[in-house]
Scaffold this motif. Structure first.
Motif, PDB file in Angstrom:
ATOM      1  N   MET A 158       0.825  -1.205   0.000  1.00 18.77           N
ATOM      2  CA  MET A 158       0.000   0.000   0.000  1.00 18.77           C
ATOM      3  C   MET A 158       0.866   1.266   0.000  1.00 18.77           C
ATOM      4  SD  MET A 158      -3.076  -0.969  -0.223  1.00 18.77           S
ATOM      5  CE  MET A 158      -3.015  -2.651  -0.782  1.00 18.77           C
ATOM      6  N   LEU A 159       1.987   1.207   0.730  1.00 16.16           N
ATOM      7  CA  LEU A 159       2.888   2.360   0.753  1.00 16.16           C
ATOM      8  C   LEU A 159       3.488   2.621  -0.630  1.00 16.16           C
ATOM      9  CD1 LEU A 159       4.860   1.897   4.105  1.00 16.16           C
ATOM     10  CD2 LEU A 159       3.460   3.862   3.468  1.00 16.16           C
ATOM     11  N   VAL A 160       3.913   1.544  -1.285  1.00 17.27           N
ATOM     12  CA  VAL A 160       4.480   1.702  -2.627  1.00 17.27           C
ATOM     13  C   VAL A 160       3.419   2.231  -3.588  1.00 17.27           C
ATOM     14  CG1 VAL A 160       5.465   0.463  -4.601  1.00 17.27           C
ATOM     15  CG2 VAL A 160       6.229  -0.081  -2.288  1.00 17.27           C
ATOM     16  N   THR A 211      -1.799  11.499  -1.087  1.00 11.76           N
ATOM     17  CA  THR A 211      -1.398  12.093   0.191  1.00 11.76           C
ATOM     18  C   THR A 211      -2.640  12.595   0.909  1.00 11.76           C
ATOM     19  OG1 THR A 211       0.081  13.693   1.248  1.00 11.76           O
ATOM     20  CG2 THR A 211      -1.038  14.394  -0.777  1.00 11.76           C
ATOM     21  N   ALA A 212      -2.465  13.085   2.116  1.00 10.79           N
ATOM     22  CA  ALA A 212      -3.591  13.611   2.905  1.00 10.79           C
ATOM     23  C   ALA A 212      -3.283  15.048   3.291  1.00 10.79           C
ATOM     24  CB  ALA A 212      -3.812  12.759   4.152  1.00 10.79           C
ATOM     25  N   SER A 213      -4.218  15.940   3.058  1.00 13.52           N
ATOM     26  CA  SER A 213      -4.019  17.350   3.379  1.00 13.52           C
ATOM     27  C   SER A 213      -4.079  17.579   4.885  1.00 13.52           C
ATOM     28  CB  SER A 213      -5.104  18.191   2.703  1.00 13.52           C
ATOM     29  OG  SER A 213      -6.373  17.878   3.253  1.00 13.52           O
ATOM     30  N   GLN A 261      -9.722   2.752  -1.528  1.00 16.27           N
ATOM     31  CA  GLN A 261     -11.018   3.435  -1.508  1.00 16.27           C
ATOM     32  C   GLN A 261     -11.559   3.679  -2.907  1.00 16.27           C
ATOM     33  OE1 GLN A 261     -10.286   6.882   0.933  1.00 16.27           O
ATOM     34  NE2 GLN A 261     -11.031   5.889   2.801  1.00 16.27           N
ATOM     35  N   GLY A 262     -10.666   3.878  -3.857  1.00 11.25           N
ATOM     36  CA  GLY A 262     -11.108   4.089  -5.231  1.00 11.25           C
ATOM     37  C   GLY A 262     -11.714   2.846  -5.841  1.00 11.25           C
ATOM     38  N   VAL A 263     -11.440   1.689  -5.220  1.00 10.73           N
ATOM     39  CA  VAL A 263     -12.002   0.430  -5.722  1.00 10.73           C
ATOM     40  C   VAL A 263     -13.273   0.086  -4.957  1.00 10.73           C
ATOM     41  CG1 VAL A 263     -11.581  -2.036  -6.061  1.00 10.73           C
ATOM     42  CG2 VAL A 263      -9.723  -0.402  -6.399  1.00 10.73           C
ATOM     43  N   SER A 264     -13.130  -0.132  -3.624  1.00  9.86           N
ATOM     44  CA  SER A 264     -14.289  -0.540  -2.825  1.00  9.86           C
ATOM     45  C   SER A 264     -15.338   0.555  -2.740  1.00  9.86           C
ATOM     46  CB  SER A 264     -13.845  -0.935  -1.418  1.00  9.86           C
ATOM     47  OG  SER A 264     -13.153   0.134  -0.799  1.00  9.86           O
ATOM     48  N   GLY A 265     -14.893   1.822  -2.800  1.00  6.57           N
ATOM     49  CA  GLY A 265     -15.839   2.935  -2.684  1.00  6.57           C
ATOM     50  C   GLY A 265     -16.698   3.148  -3.914  1.00  6.57           C
ATOM     51  N   THR A 266     -16.358   2.492  -5.007  1.00  3.34           N
ATOM     52  CA  THR A 266     -17.138   2.687  -6.244  1.00  3.34           C
ATOM     53  C   THR A 266     -17.925   1.439  -6.637  1.00  3.34           C
ATOM     54  OG1 THR A 266     -15.201   2.029  -7.548  1.00  3.34           O
ATOM     55  CG2 THR A 266     -15.497   4.383  -7.129  1.00  3.34           C
ATOM     56  N   VAL A 267     -17.974   0.437  -5.763  1.00  7.77           N
ATOM     57  CA  VAL A 267     -18.716  -0.788  -6.070  1.00  7.77           C
ATOM     58  C   VAL A 267     -20.213  -0.519  -6.033  1.00  7.77           C
ATOM     59  CG1 VAL A 267     -19.331  -3.076  -5.206  1.00  7.77           C
ATOM     60  CG2 VAL A 267     -16.943  -2.377  -5.302  1.00  7.77           C
ATOM     61  N   LEU A 268     -20.917  -0.970  -7.070  1.00  4.04           N
ATOM     62  CA  LEU A 268     -22.367  -0.825  -7.144  1.00  4.04           C
ATOM     63  C   LEU A 268     -23.016  -2.183  -6.915  1.00  4.04           C
ATOM     64  CD1 LEU A 268     -22.665   1.493 -10.272  1.00  4.04           C
ATOM     65  CD2 LEU A 268     -22.816   2.150  -7.868  1.00  4.04           C
ATOM     66  N   ASP A 287      -1.157   6.558   6.948  1.00  2.84           N
ATOM     67  CA  ASP A 287      -2.303   5.642   6.974  1.00  2.84           C
ATOM     68  C   ASP A 287      -3.418   6.124   6.055  1.00  2.84           C
ATOM     69  OD1 ASP A 287      -0.972   4.082   8.763  1.00  2.84           O
ATOM     70  OD2 ASP A 287      -2.051   4.793  10.536  1.00  2.84           O
ATOM     71  N   LEU A 288      -3.691   7.426   6.087  1.00  3.32           N
ATOM     72  CA  LEU A 288      -4.750   7.980   5.241  1.00  3.32           C
ATOM     73  C   LEU A 288      -4.391   7.848   3.763  1.00  3.32           C
ATOM     74  CD1 LEU A 288      -5.680  11.197   7.266  1.00  3.32           C
ATOM     75  CD2 LEU A 288      -6.971   9.069   7.100  1.00  3.32           C
ATOM     76  N   ALA A 289      -3.121   8.027   3.440  1.00  5.10           N
ATOM     77  CA  ALA A 289      -2.679   7.869   2.049  1.00  5.10           C
ATOM     78  C   ALA A 289      -2.868   6.429   1.600  1.00  5.10           C
ATOM     79  CB  ALA A 289      -1.223   8.296   1.909  1.00  5.10           C
ATOM     80  N   MET A 290      -2.514   5.470   2.487  1.00  2.88           N
ATOM     81  CA  MET A 290      -2.659   4.055   2.134  1.00  2.88           C
ATOM     82  C   MET A 290      -4.128   3.674   1.954  1.00  2.88           C
ATOM     83  SD  MET A 290       0.253   1.930   4.226  1.00  2.88           S
ATOM     84  CE  MET A 290      -0.267   2.428   5.858  1.00  2.88           C
ATOM     85  N   ARG A 291      -5.020   4.269   2.789  1.00  4.81           N
ATOM     86  CA  ARG A 291      -6.452   3.961   2.648  1.00  4.81           C
ATOM     87  C   ARG A 291      -6.975   4.358   1.272  1.00  4.81           C
ATOM     88  NH1 ARG A 291      -9.217   6.320   8.156  1.00  4.81           N
ATOM     89  NH2 ARG A 291      -7.659   5.536   9.632  1.00  4.81           N
TER      90      ARG A 291
END
Length: 640
Positions: free
Chosen positions: A97-99, A107-109, A163-170, A155-159
């Motif tokens: 996830m880091l890589v 990144t996280a603001s 999130q772009g995958v699981s967060g867009t599941v229909l 941690d937020l960057a790794m999440r």
């Protein structure tokens, strides 16, 4: 340069000996192998190695976190190959996830960082009542505020990677409904049970049947007596050393005086406050306005201190304490911002402070109680001090005692008494000891490593002492076998009745199965079924106390055409034939459609996450070579 090397080979060899030999003297071969083992690569992610030392450290940290969360948890649960392998898998996942976050420039603001810190319930233990970061809690975990910020940002960057995958599941309603029907559908069934015990009277066991069962290699273990031994063993631990120590009252009192601060309960104060917020960046006018409001509330509180809680509920802008009437409970020094702390610790119970300015605004403080600060009497802590002093002395003497213990049990291997007499230990005995720990065994008898040493070929043959076995936690054990009974197969004459019982069970189950299969074939062919139980509705969520294997067979049975027949083999217990009569809608107890659809979407999201993670592992060429072992296996390997 190369010519010089060729011409002075002997000189260079001598220099190498001078350099290497002292290193072996100081560190020994074990030190070299230890460093080598620590640097062993157990996994690679994108060309970067994960070493055995990193894996071990990650597992220790994980165990420490779990110990902190659940102090009473049995740590042996985490000393398993499976638990250690999960730690390595988690470490690899984190690196992947880091890589990925780095490659995707995620990144996280600062704003998101602050928002997550203020709202995430999992971080509540790090927030003070005023919402600021509790540096003391972080320090107790060996982390600074800057390190925490970096960790949270990471941690937020790794999440974001997943999130772009699981967060867009229909989860569209129609395919979701079809899938849920397959899982949660109900069926009306009737069952015919063919219990093995009902066929016992039809079994006719012959001597040939008994002999065949007895000689069958598959059943050999049923009629063997386990090997066992009577043993003597000797345990050296800190308690054993402590029991032989005495400490004078003068020494105890000296320790008490030298560590006086440890026997003074830390002073804590309980206060209530009213906060009028004025952030650092607020204008001078805004801050003056806030200060004036705080001064007005202070004047009102001084008129009637009994109404302080009511004033705090109505006016305080600290949401955490306002609902409690401003109460902040007890706190010690270091828990609050310095201006607040200085004011609170300068007050007497019932006293109001002046208006106190901090980074958060203006406070009016009422001190409500004080506790702690008293020194405990020597007599009240004498037993505690004596135990602590003896513990420290025992720890200092343990290394010397361990060397004496190890040398004596090895050099005088025919008896444990010399070691026991030298160190004033008690020789213990045990009977019925086997190669594997007995259920409920404790101490040395629960150690697979010690039992392995006891039942080693040489120890068994010569009945000599084992070498000292390190059980960990400053504990050594050595033992010897006094009497040994090997495993043997009992003669048929001794176990004939037991064999007969097993043959009866086996044959009655076979008769039940034969009868059930014959009936199943006939009923499928159109014969009128007999002996079916009344109809019942079953589903995976409503099992009616039926065996899981039967429910599984019912739900897997083809529904076309109805009625549909299926059979379930329960081994020695018998057989069941099931007729599926009706397909019914989903069980309402499983939940409403909206919630089920959400859960289905979450499951699909998790599946998509894992698929994407698998693709990332392939993209970044993940290779895992480390294989987890139990602590006993590791120590056994090290001793070899």
């Amino acid at each position: 340069m190369f010519e010089f090397v060729r011409s002075h080979t002997r000189l260079l060899q001598f220099i190498l000996v001078l350099l290497v030999f002292p290193a072996f003297v100081f560190f020994g071969v074990q030190g070299y192998t230890g460093m080598s083992e620590g640097n062993t690569v157990v996994a690679k992610v994108a060309g970067t190695s994960i070493t055995q030392a990193e894996w071990d450290a990650a597992h220790r940290n994980q165990v420490e976190r779990l110990r902190a969360q659940s102090p009473g948890v049995d740590l042996k649960l985490f000393d398993t190959p499976e638990a250690k392998q999960r730690t390595l898998d988690a470490l690899v996942r984190e690196r992947v996830m880091l890589v990925a976050a780095d490659k995707l420039h995620l990144t996280a603001s600062d704003e998101r960082l602050q928002r997550v810190f203020a709202s995430d319930p999992q971080l509540a233990f790090l927030r003070k009542p005023d919402g600021s970061l509790n540096a003391d809690v972080l320090a107790a975990q060996g982390m600074s505020a800057r390190q925490f910020e970096q960790q949270l940002r990471q941690d937020l960057a790794m999440r974001q990677v997943l999130q772009g995958v699981s967060g867009t599941v229909l989860a569209p309603s129609r395919p979701t409904s079809t899938a849920l029907d397959a899982l949660l559908q109900q069926r009306e069934v009737r069952i015919a049970r063919f219990e093995a015990q009902k066929f016992v009277t039809k079994v006719n066991v012959t001597d040939a049947d008994i002999e065949a069962y007895y000689k069958d290699g598959r059943h050999a273990a049923e009629f063997e007596t386990p090997e066992q031994a009577s043993i003597e063993y000797l345990v050296l631990d800190l308690d054993a050393i402590k029991s032989g120590l005495t400490v004078s009252d003068d020494d105890l009192r000296k320790y008490y005086e030298e560590n006086e601060s440890r026997y003074v309960a830390p002073e804590e104060r309980r206060a209530s406050h009213i906060l009028i917020k004025a952030e650092k960046g607020a204008s001078a006018e805004q801050r003056e306005k806030a200060k004036a409001k705080a001064a007005a509330l202070l004047a009102e509180a001084r008129k009637d201190p009994a109404k302080f809680a009511e004033l705090a509920k109505k006016n305080s802008e600290d949401p955490g304490s306002a609902v409690q009437g401003g109460d902040l409970d007890f706190f010690a020094r270091g828990a609050m911002v310095k201006p607040f702390e200085d004011a609170a610790f300068a007050l007497k119970p019932g006293q109001l402070s002046e208006v106190v300015e901090s980074d958060f605004g203006y406070h009016v403080i009422l001190l409500t109680a004080v506790r702690g600060g008293e020194k405990k009497a020597f007599e009240s802590v004498k037993a505690e001090i004596e135990n602590e002093v003896k513990q420290q002395l025992a720890q200092r003497r343990y290394a010397e005692a361990a060397e004496i213990f190890s040398n004596t049990v090895y050099e005088q291997a025919d008896s444990l008494k010399p070691a026991a007499e030298k160190l004033k230990l008690t020789v213990r005995t045990a009977s019925g000891v086997a190669r594997t720990p007995a259920q409920g065994a404790t101490g040395a008898l629960a150690s697979p490593k010690f039992l392995e040493a006891l039942f080693a070929a040489e120890t068994l043959r010569n009945k000599r002492n084992t070498e000292a076995v390190d059980l960990g936690g400053s504990q050594l054990v050595a033992g010897r076998i006094v009497d040994y009974t090997p495993s043997r197969k009992l003669p048929l004459a001794e176990v004939k009745d037991r064999v007969r019982e097993r043959v009866v069970v086996e044959q009655s189950a076979a008769l039940a199965r034969k009868e059930a299969l014959a009936r199943l074939a006939a009923w499928k062919g159109g014969a009128e079924p007999e002996g079916l139980e009344p109809a019942m509705t079953v589903s995976r969520g409503r099992q009616q106390e039926l065996p899981p294997a039967l429910i599984d067979a019912v739900m897997k049975a083809s529904p076309a055409p109805l009625p549909s027949w299926t059979g379930v083999d329960f081994g020695e217990e018998g057989y069941a034939v099931v007729r599926v009569d009706k397909l019914l809608p989903r069980d309402a107890a499983a939940g409403d459609d909206k919630r089920l659809q959400q859960q289905y979407g979450q499951i699909w999201g998790a599946a998509e996450d894992e698929a994407y993670y698998a693709a990332l592992k392939e993209r970044y060429k993940v290779k895992i070579t480390g294989v987890a072992k139990s602590a006993d296996a590791e120590q056994s390997g090290a001793s070899r």
